[in-house]
Design a protein around this motif. Structure first.
Motif, PDB file in Angstrom:
ATOM      1  N   ASN A 101       0.764   6.603  -6.808  1.00 38.38           N
ATOM      2  CA  ASN A 101      -0.452   7.408  -6.987  1.00 38.38           C
ATOM      3  C   ASN A 101      -0.170   8.886  -6.743  1.00 38.38           C
ATOM      4  N   GLU A 130       0.830  -1.202   0.000  1.00 40.69           N
ATOM      5  CA  GLU A 130       0.000   0.000   0.000  1.00 40.69           C
ATOM      6  C   GLU A 130       0.867   1.257   0.000  1.00 40.69           C
ATOM      7  N   PHE A 187      -0.989   2.593 -14.225  1.00 42.43           N
ATOM      8  CA  PHE A 187      -0.576   1.232 -13.883  1.00 42.43           C
ATOM      9  C   PHE A 187       0.535   0.675 -14.767  1.00 42.43           C
ATOM     10  N   ASP A 234      -6.143  -1.673  -6.857  1.00 41.63           N
ATOM     11  CA  ASP A 234      -5.002  -0.859  -7.289  1.00 41.63           C
ATOM     12  C   ASP A 234      -3.707  -1.668  -7.243  1.00 41.63           C
ATOM     13  N   ILE A 235      -3.507  -2.346  -6.135  1.00 38.53           N
ATOM     14  CA  ILE A 235      -2.278  -3.129  -5.970  1.00 38.53           C
ATOM     15  C   ILE A 235      -2.261  -4.295  -6.952  1.00 38.53           C
ATOM     16  N   HIS A 254       3.932   1.535  -1.344  1.00 34.08           N
ATOM     17  CA  HIS A 254       4.468   1.700  -2.704  1.00 34.08           C
ATOM     18  C   HIS A 254       3.390   2.206  -3.651  1.00 34.08           C
ATOM     19  N   ASN A 255       2.191   1.691  -3.503  1.00 36.49           N
ATOM     20  CA  ASN A 255       1.091   2.134  -4.352  1.00 36.49           C
ATOM     21  C   ASN A 255       0.753   3.600  -4.082  1.00 36.49           C
ATOM     22  N   GLY A 278      -1.159  -3.167 -10.280  1.00 37.60           N
ATOM     23  CA  GLY A 278       0.212  -2.688 -10.375  1.00 37.60           C
ATOM     24  C   GLY A 278       1.279  -3.742 -10.191  1.00 37.60           C
TER      25      GLY A 278
END
Length: 301
Positions: free
Chosen positions: A142, A135, A148, A180-181, A137-138, A184
């Motif tokens: 973001n 989270e 992505f 999201d993760i 890193h995401n 990615g």
């Protein structure tokens, strides 16, 4: 063949340009004032982001298209002591500027969560910590407003005595991650436990990209012939050019360790094997950007 090259985190050419400055938990605990603690985290984060910009400008000047961000841009980002400020909000301008430079110059960015981020762990607390790291890193990507095509590269994890169950647990735990993760993440074969066949099977099941690490394949495989797997591996990429990792062994005594530079003959051998495909190359060598520049010189490209 037109290949975009890159390296990870730090430059050996640009001095005094760390992107991973941090503070120790021990020292941080000696700071009693909450505002001073916040100030320290913010100061270090901004310095790491400014140095990241310096490296990106250097990369643009040298036509180096790939870059892997440091996992330590934000100190103590996943530690309980670091949960005292909103780093994406308070450093929003700095993150956004990095993202603008990436997009304006058509660079290709990625991150690589650390060795303690293990998705297929059987331990719930380890999985929760792994989710927190992913989270983080995401959040960073973001905050840079990157889409992505900026990937987070990770490994499958441990075997835990039974590889098939460990592979199934990866798939199960992957589905518990945020969308999201999931969008990615890309998976990479490793040098001890999960071969290209193992990783490709998981990637095809989850419909996520696979990073081929050629050096890891040379260190650990189950008899797979690389040429027979290239089409399947590269086909897992749908939203950007496939990426591979390439490194040369330091020595016969330490075959798993990365050498300072890339052996050009080893790289040419791979190019002959993969001459039907387009792909990007992340160089994993001790000399970082110097290794990229030397390899391009050796290859006369």
């Amino acid at each position: 063949m037109n290949i975009d090259f890159g390296y990870a985190c730090i430059s050996t050419k640009i001095k005094d340009c760390s992107t991973a400055k941090t503070t120790t938990v021990k020292h941080f605990k000696t700071i009693d004032d909450l505002d001073v603690r916040k100030w320290k985290l913010k100061k270090i984060t901004k310095e790491n982001l400014q140095n990241t910009l310096r490296l990106l400008w250097h990369n643009i000047a040298e036509d180096i298209k790939l870059y892997r961000f440091s996992s330590q841009l934000v100190p103590l980002a996943t530690h309980e002591l670091g949960q005292i400020w909103n780093y994406t909000e308070e450093c929003s301008d700095e993150f956004a500027k990095v993202g603008r430079v990436i997009k304006k110059n058509n660079l290709k960015a990625s991150t690589h969560p650390g060795q303690y981020t293990v998705i297929n762990t059987p331990k719930e607390d380890v999985f929760e910590n792994s989710k927190a790291d992913l989270e983080y890193h995401n959040n960073v990507l973001n905050a840079m407003n990157l889409d992505f095509t900026a990937k987070m590269v990770t490994h499958v994890g441990g075997v835990y005595g039974e590889k098939n169950k460990a592979k199934e647990r990866f798939i199960t735990n992957f589905k518990k991650l945020s969308s999201d993760i999931q969008q990615g993440l890309v998976l990479e074969n490793d040098d001890t436990s999960y071969s290209i066949g193992d990783v490709l099977e998981i990637c095809q099941e989850l419909k996520i990209p696979m990073v081929l690490d050629v050096h890891h394949h040379n260190c650990y495989n189950q008899g797979e012939k690389l040429k027979e797997y290239l089409e399947g591996i590269f086909a897992t990429w749908t939203d950007r050019t496939p990426k591979i990792h390439f490194s040369s062994p330091r020595s016969k005594k330490h075959p798993k360790r990365h050498a300072d530079y890339i052996n050009p003959e080893e790289f040419k051998t791979f190019l002959d094997l993969a001459n039907d495909y387009e792909f990007d190359v992340m160089i994993e060598a001790k000399k970082k950007d110097e290794a990229v520049l030397k390899l391009r010189e050796d290859l006369e490209i």
